[in-house]
Design an enzyme around this catalytic site. Structure first.
Site, mmCIF file in Angstrom:
data_model
loop_
_atom_site.group_PDB
_atom_site.id
_atom_site.type_symbol
_atom_site.label_atom_id
_atom_site.label_comp_id
_atom_site.label_asym_id
_atom_site.label_seq_id
_atom_site.Cartn_x
_atom_site.Cartn_y
_atom_site.Cartn_z
ATOM 1 C CG ASP A 221 -22.484 25.548 6.706
ATOM 2 O OD1 ASP A 221 -21.576 24.836 6.233
ATOM 3 O OD2 ASP A 221 -22.829 26.631 6.192
ATOM 4 C CG ASP B 82 -23.530 30.785 3.541
ATOM 5 O OD1 ASP B 82 -22.362 30.402 3.730
ATOM 6 O OD2 ASP B 82 -23.810 31.822 2.941
#
Ligand SMILES: [Zn+2]
Length: 216
Positions: free
Chosen positions: A136, A138
Site C-alpha cells: 500500500d 501508507d
C-alpha cells in the site's frame, strides 16, 4: 538459526510505500534502516557483562541483496535495489502527519519488524537481506476517494506478492549453489567484542558461546 548452521537469512515482509514510484505489488530490497521503535524490543545478544558493538553502517548484506534484486529482475518482477526502511513501532498504522514527516526525512518504505531482525542477524554473523513487498502507499497518498490503509487491502496485496517472493527465493537458492560470498557478515564480531574474556561472567559467556566462541 545460528544453532542450525544458517549462513544467510532472506526476510520477507510487507511494507507501506512512502514514494510514488515504489508501487503496491513492487518489491524493495532496502539497504538502510531508521529505528522508530519505542517499546522495549530486545535487539542485542550482548549485555549481562559482555559488551559488543558491531558495525552497522551497512545494515544488510550487499551481496545477498544484489542476488535477490537480480533474481527478481530476471523473473520480470518489478524490483527496487536500495531504499531506506523506517521501522515504526506499530501495531497501529501511521497518522497522516507521521507519514508526511517520514517522507520529508527521505524515507522510502515503512513497516514494523525488520530492525530487530537485521541487528540480531549481524551480531550472529549471518548474512541478512529483505524482500520488502509493497502492499500500500501508507496514508500520505490517500484521500477520501481512495480510502484508508486497511488490513484487507494489505492482506490482498500481500497474497499477490507472496507468489513473487517465493519465485525469487527459489531462484536465489539455485544461484547460491555456486556461491562464493566475500561479504563481511561472517566476521562481523571480529573487532566488536569490547570486554576482556578474563572478566566475562561465566554464565553470559556460556550463553553467548555459539556466537562469540570463536573469538574468545
Ligand atoms: Zn553477507
Amino acid at each position: 538459526m545460528k544453532k542450525l548452521g544458517v549462513e544467510k537469512i532472506i526476510s520477507i515482509s510487507a511494507c507501506g510505500s512512502l514514494k510514488k514510484h515504489m508501487k503496491p505489488l513492487d518489491i524493495v530490497v532496502p539497504d538502510q534502516y531508521v529505528d522508530r521503535t519505542n517499546q522495549a524490543r530486545r535487539m542485542t545478544f550482548f549485555g549481562d557483562g559482555i559488551v559488543g558493538h558491531v558495525a552497522f553502517a551497512q545494515p544488510v548484506c550487499g551481496a545477498l541483496s544484489k542476488e535477490l534484486y537480480e533474481t527478481g529482475r530476471s523473473l520480470g518482477i518489478p524490483m527496487h535495489l536500495g531504499g531506506t526502511y523506517i521501522n515504526m513501532e506499530g501495531p497501529q498504522f501511521s497518522t497522516k502527519a507521521e507519514s508526511e514527516m517520514y517522507r520529508l526525512w527521505g524515507m522510502d518504505i515503512i513497516a514494523m519488524s525488520n530492525m530487530a531482525e537485521a541487528k540480531l542477524a549481524r551480531e550472529a554473523e549471518i548474512c541478512f537481506a529483505t524482500l520488502a513487498c509493497v502492499t500500500d502507499y501508507d496514508c500520505w497518498y490517500l484521500n477520501e476517494s481512495v480510502g484508508s490503509v486497511s488490513v484487507d487491502l494489505i492482506i490482498n496485496n500481500l497474497k499477490k506478492n507472496i507468489g513473487n517472493a517465493k519465485k525469487i527465493v527459489r531462484g536465489v537458492l539455485k544461484r547460491m549453489k555456486e556461491d562464493h560470498c566475500h561479504c563481511g557478515c561472517h566476521s562481523a564480531l571480529k573487532d566488536a567484542i569490547m570486554t576482556d574474556p578474563k572478566v566475562m561472567p561465566p554464565a553470559t559467556k556460556k550463553k553467548l558461546k555459539l556466537i562469540i566462541g570463536k573469538y574468545i
